[in-house]
Write an enzyme that holds these catalytic residues in place. Structure first.
Site, PDB file in Angstrom:
ATOM      1  N   TYR A 142       7.178   0.241  -5.855  1.00 22.81           N
ATOM      2  CA  TYR A 142       5.760   0.583  -5.938  1.00 22.81           C
ATOM      3  C   TYR A 142       5.216   0.670  -4.522  1.00 22.81           C
ATOM      4  O   TYR A 142       5.431  -0.237  -3.716  1.00 22.81           O
ATOM      5  CB  TYR A 142       5.028  -0.504  -6.726  1.00 22.81           C
ATOM      6  CG  TYR A 142       3.532  -0.351  -6.798  1.00 22.81           C
ATOM      7  CD1 TYR A 142       2.961   0.616  -7.618  1.00 22.81           C
ATOM      8  CD2 TYR A 142       2.682  -1.180  -6.073  1.00 22.81           C
ATOM      9  CE1 TYR A 142       1.584   0.756  -7.713  1.00 22.81           C
ATOM     10  CE2 TYR A 142       1.303  -1.052  -6.162  1.00 22.81           C
ATOM     11  CZ  TYR A 142       0.757  -0.085  -6.990  1.00 22.81           C
ATOM     12  OH  TYR A 142      -0.609   0.043  -7.081  1.00 22.81           O
ATOM     13  N   ASP A 237       8.742   0.147   3.356  1.00 25.16           N
ATOM     14  CA  ASP A 237       7.422  -0.300   2.924  1.00 25.16           C
ATOM     15  C   ASP A 237       7.440  -1.829   2.925  1.00 25.16           C
ATOM     16  O   ASP A 237       7.945  -2.457   2.004  1.00 25.16           O
ATOM     17  CB  ASP A 237       7.123   0.263   1.533  1.00 25.16           C
ATOM     18  CG  ASP A 237       5.775  -0.221   1.012  1.00 25.16           C
ATOM     19  OD1 ASP A 237       5.121  -1.038   1.696  1.00 25.16           O
ATOM     20  OD2 ASP A 237       5.381   0.207  -0.091  1.00 25.16           O
ATOM     21  N   LYS A 265      -1.395  -6.613   3.176  1.00 27.42           N
ATOM     22  CA  LYS A 265      -1.409  -7.996   2.681  1.00 27.42           C
ATOM     23  C   LYS A 265      -1.500  -9.023   3.816  1.00 27.42           C
ATOM     24  O   LYS A 265      -2.560  -9.254   4.344  1.00 27.42           O
ATOM     25  CB  LYS A 265      -0.204  -8.229   1.770  1.00 27.42           C
ATOM     26  CG  LYS A 265      -0.231  -7.285   0.546  1.00 27.42           C
ATOM     27  CD  LYS A 265       0.703  -7.706  -0.526  1.00 27.42           C
ATOM     28  CE  LYS A 265       0.862  -6.660  -1.612  1.00 27.42           C
ATOM     29  NZ  LYS A 265      -0.082  -6.708  -2.719  1.00 27.42           N
TER      30      LYS A 265
END
Ligand code: HOZ
Length: 426
Positions: A142, A237, A265
């Site tokens: 994702y 990623d 994050k």
């Protein structure tokens, strides 16, 4: 749960599904999501005043714990000088220096506001750099919600069973090829078949969005070699994995350096931040130094920079990653033990402070197909049992658990007691 239920009912009439991000709804586990009123250290408190040991950590950012005094002070110090200028500031340089120093692949970095923006922008740059259009991703990985990446995606997309989202133009989705994770042969065949057409390969170097799933030995290096051979940009990623088990993220842990890296994050310390970076030669294509356009009113926001910089400084202190490793190992080993004792078949994956317990009889979870063998009903019961016992897990089998520096041995003992009790009843 009374007040959370009331708030959820109210929210549903004016916010789609009652939440501002689908993974927050308790759809896969049933019931109303907890509405959170505050958090401190390893604990969150819901709208009814009930306290929980938190292993969601805002889906990753809260690695030093909630409301860390140093992070709050840094935000305070920045805030009194103004909250946004839409002009360059000195802390943006400090942040860029920290990232360049820590992350092996990054020689230049651009700050954005979310992981989605980071991956979307990195892909644009890779396409601009190579002059090619196709991209390769992996099933169950994702990378946020940009159109090109909402193809066979994990996280909430998988949880809600929406592998292909309406609204993504077919013409765009056709440019994205999604391949099985941990299968180098298929990548090699795909690159051969699409010679000179593939701009980039993007992946989570450790997957966090179909549960935690480490790369097989040689997978990352194999991708590196294939990308070099075919002139394809390799993008890690690291929105989830960045700064998680080493300052240099998965690329430091596995010793494989991509061409570009996306971050989010942790780098925002709990404020909305993302970043993408890589080789100078590639990043210099980004406007205004080059022609690939990407921009943002709040990019490099002073409060977000303050929170992120302070978080990275805390992480840089001696012993932080050893502590995270110690606590995470204690929890994961303990969970394995209680599952075995209860006779519950499960696979346990952990990389540093990210972990998953998969309710499966398949023995091992190493790709999307094996992740899909999980008994999600059993997970739902486990989740609810843990919640009742005061432990807050992500409400989906296909999400990661996160340890923070604020968790204590006592938290872990309590979690294991809760798991022992809950698993016995499954
Ligand atoms: N990457 C997070 C879940 N795996 C995203 C959280 C969200 O979608 O809200």
């Amino acid at each position: 749960m009374g007040r959370s239920s009331d708030l959820f009912n109210k929210a549903k009439s004016i916010i789609p599904g009652g939440v501002n991000s689908p993974v927050r709804a308790f759809k896969p586990v049933g019931g109303a999501p907890l509405f959170i009123s505050k958090a401190s250290g390893s604990k969150i408190v819901d709208a009814d005043g009930a306290e929980y040991i938190d292993y969601v950590g805002s889906w990753g950012p809260m690695i030093v714990g909630h409301a860390h005094p140093r992070v709050l002070e840094a935000i305070d110090r920045a805030m009194v000088n103004g909250t946004s200028f839409g002009a360059p500031t000195e802390p943006e340089i400090e942040m860029a220096e920290l990232v360049v120093e820590a992350v092996p692949s990054v020689e230049m970095v651009r700050m954005v506001n979310s992981g989605t923006e980071a991956t979307m922008s990195a892909i644009r740059v890779a396409r601009g750099y190579t002059g090619k259009d196709l991209i390769i991703k992996f099933d169950g990985c994702y990378h946020g919600v940009s159109d090109s990446l909402l193809v066979a995606a994990g996280s909430g997309v998988e949880t809600l069973g929406l592998p292909d989202s309406p609204g993504v133009p077919a013409a765009l989705a056709e440019l994205t090829m999604s391949l099985p994770y941990n299968n180098l042969d298929v990548v090699e065949q795909t690159l051969e078949k699409n010679r000179d057409k593939v701009a980039c390969v993007i992946l989570e170097p450790v997957v966090g969005n179909m549960g935690v799933l480490p790369p097989e030995p040689g997978f990352l290096q194999g991708l590196r070699d294939l990308c070099d051979r075919h002139g394809v940009v390799l993008i890690f990623d690291e929105v989830m994995t960045g700064f998680r088990w080493a300052l240099g993220g998965a690329q430091e842990l596995f010793g494989v350096t991509p061409d570009m890296t996306t971050m989010g994050k942790v780098i925002g310390g709990g404020l909305p931040v993302g970043a993408y970076g890589g080789k100078k030669e590639i990043m210099e294509l980004v406007a205004p130094s080059g022609p690939v356009y990407q921009a943002g009113t709040l990019s490099g926001n002073p409060l977000a920079m303050a929170a992120g910089i302070e978080t990275l400084k805390i992480l840089k202190q001696d012993g932080t990653y050893d502590r995270l490793e110690y606590l995470s190992d204690k929890l994961a080993t303990g969970l394995r033990g209680v599952a075995e004792k209860a006779g519950i078949p499960a696979a346990h994956n952990r990389v540093g402070s990210m972990f998953s317990m998969f309710f499966t009889e398949s023995g091992r979870v190493h790709d999307y197909t094996t992740a899909k063998t999980c008994d999600t009903d059993r997970f739902a019961k486990y989740f609810m049992g843990m919640l009742d016992a005061g432990v807050y897990l992500a409400p989906s089998q296909f999400e990661a658990g996160f340890m923070s520096l604020a968790h204590t041995e006592r938290d872990i003992d309590k979690t294991l007691e809760a798991a022992e009790h809950t698993l016995k009843l499954l």
